[in-house]
Design a protein around this motif. Structure first.
Motif, short mmCIF file in Angstrom:
data_model
loop_
_atom_site.label_atom_id
_atom_site.label_comp_id
_atom_site.label_asym_id
_atom_site.label_seq_id
_atom_site.Cartn_x
_atom_site.Cartn_y
_atom_site.Cartn_z
N TYR A 187 0.77 -1.29 0.05
CA TYR A 187 0.06 0.05 0.06
C TYR A 187 0.92 1.19 -0.06
CZ TYR A 187 -4.22 -3.00 0.80
OH TYR A 187 -4.89 -3.77 0.76
N SER A 188 2.02 1.28 0.47
CA SER A 188 2.95 2.29 0.49
C SER A 188 3.32 2.96 -0.86
CB SER A 188 4.21 1.99 1.44
OG SER A 188 4.99 1.00 0.83
N TRP A 189 3.32 1.93 -1.71
CA TRP A 189 3.57 2.37 -3.04
C TRP A 189 2.59 3.47 -3.51
CZ3 TRP A 189 3.43 -2.97 -6.03
CH2 TRP A 189 4.50 -3.74 -5.49
N PHE A 190 1.37 3.51 -3.32
CA PHE A 190 0.33 4.66 -3.86
C PHE A 190 -0.25 5.04 -2.72
CE2 PHE A 190 0.54 1.45 -7.53
CZ PHE A 190 0.89 2.41 -8.22
N GLN A 191 0.23 5.00 -1.34
CA GLN A 191 -0.23 5.59 -0.21
C GLN A 191 -0.63 7.21 -0.44
OE1 GLN A 191 1.98 5.60 3.34
NE2 GLN A 191 0.20 4.55 4.25
N ASN A 192 0.30 7.91 -0.92
CA ASN A 192 0.05 9.49 -0.92
C ASN A 192 -0.99 9.58 -2.06
OD1 ASN A 192 1.77 10.06 1.07
ND2 ASN A 192 3.31 10.13 -0.40
N ILE A 193 -0.97 8.91 -3.17
CA ILE A 193 -1.90 9.16 -4.56
C ILE A 193 -3.29 8.83 -3.85
CG2 ILE A 193 -2.40 8.46 -6.60
CD1 ILE A 193 0.67 8.18 -7.01
N MET A 194 -3.30 7.70 -3.30
CA MET A 194 -4.66 7.15 -2.74
C MET A 194 -5.38 8.28 -2.05
SD MET A 194 -4.92 3.14 -2.67
CE MET A 194 -3.65 2.92 -1.66
N ASN A 195 -4.46 8.55 -1.03
CA ASN A 195 -4.98 9.92 -0.08
C ASN A 195 -5.37 11.18 -0.85
OD1 ASN A 195 -4.99 8.55 2.31
ND2 ASN A 195 -2.93 8.98 2.78
N GLU A 196 -4.86 11.79 -1.77
CA GLU A 196 -4.91 12.82 -2.57
C GLU A 196 -6.28 12.53 -3.42
OE1 GLU A 196 -2.71 15.67 -5.90
OE2 GLU A 196 -1.44 14.10 -4.83
N VAL A 197 -6.29 11.51 -3.97
CA VAL A 197 -7.47 11.18 -4.99
C VAL A 197 -8.66 11.34 -3.91
CG1 VAL A 197 -8.86 9.29 -5.97
CG2 VAL A 197 -6.47 9.81 -6.53
#
Length: 159
Positions: free
Chosen positions: A33-43
């Motif tokens: 999950y750390s791979w896209f953690q920031n992107i998922m939160n931003e989305v």
């Protein structure tokens, strides 16, 4: 097609507009999950109109309904209500355990988008691609919703 225009390349057809996007992140490893953690939160922050629905699934944690997963789910819910962050994924999106029931996913989308054209875009291991392709065909034939399946496969490294 130019951004903001209604013109289709063929002229008279209405352009296809995305009204809803369902993102399913399925992983065995919680650390992925750390791979896209920031992107998922931003989305999830920016999606004020509810266009994008993000679904996380972690398959290495106990099966849904297992006593251990019930306990984890309880802790997860408490933490999420206090902090807004899921303890499994580290995102604002609550993680489900086990694999998604893909047949139910297709069924719900077919019901929610009756008569629509739904694009299914898959990137992952070959084994799941065939199941998702078959479900796209099945639900196209037995419902009024049309599913178009597209894929990009990756192959696990040789051991």
């Amino acid at each position: 097609m130019e951004k903001g225009t209604q013109r289709h390349q063929q002229g008279e057809k209405e352009s296809m507009k995305t009204r809803k996007a369902y993102f399913y992140w399925v992983t065995k490893d919680q650390g992925s999950y750390s791979w896209f953690q920031n992107i998922m939160n931003e989305v999830t922050e920016r999606d004020t109109n509810g266009v994008i629905e993000v679904n996380n699934y972690c398959t290495s944690i106990c099966e849904e309904g297992d006593v251990r997963s019930v306990f984890i789910r309880m802790l997860q819910s408490l933490n999420h209500s206090k902090t807004g962050v899921d303890i499994v994924s580290g995102t604002r999106v609550m993680t489900h355990f086990a694999k998604p029931n893909w047949k139910n996913v297709y069924k719900q989308i077919a019901m929610d988008h009756y008569g629509s054209h739904v694009g299914v875009f898959y990137c992952g291991e070959v084994s799941l691609a065939e199941e998702l392709r078959q479900l796209a065909l099945e639900f196209t034939h037995k419902t009024e919703t049309r599913f178009s399946f597209h894929k990009e496969n990756f192959y696990p490294p040789d051991k």
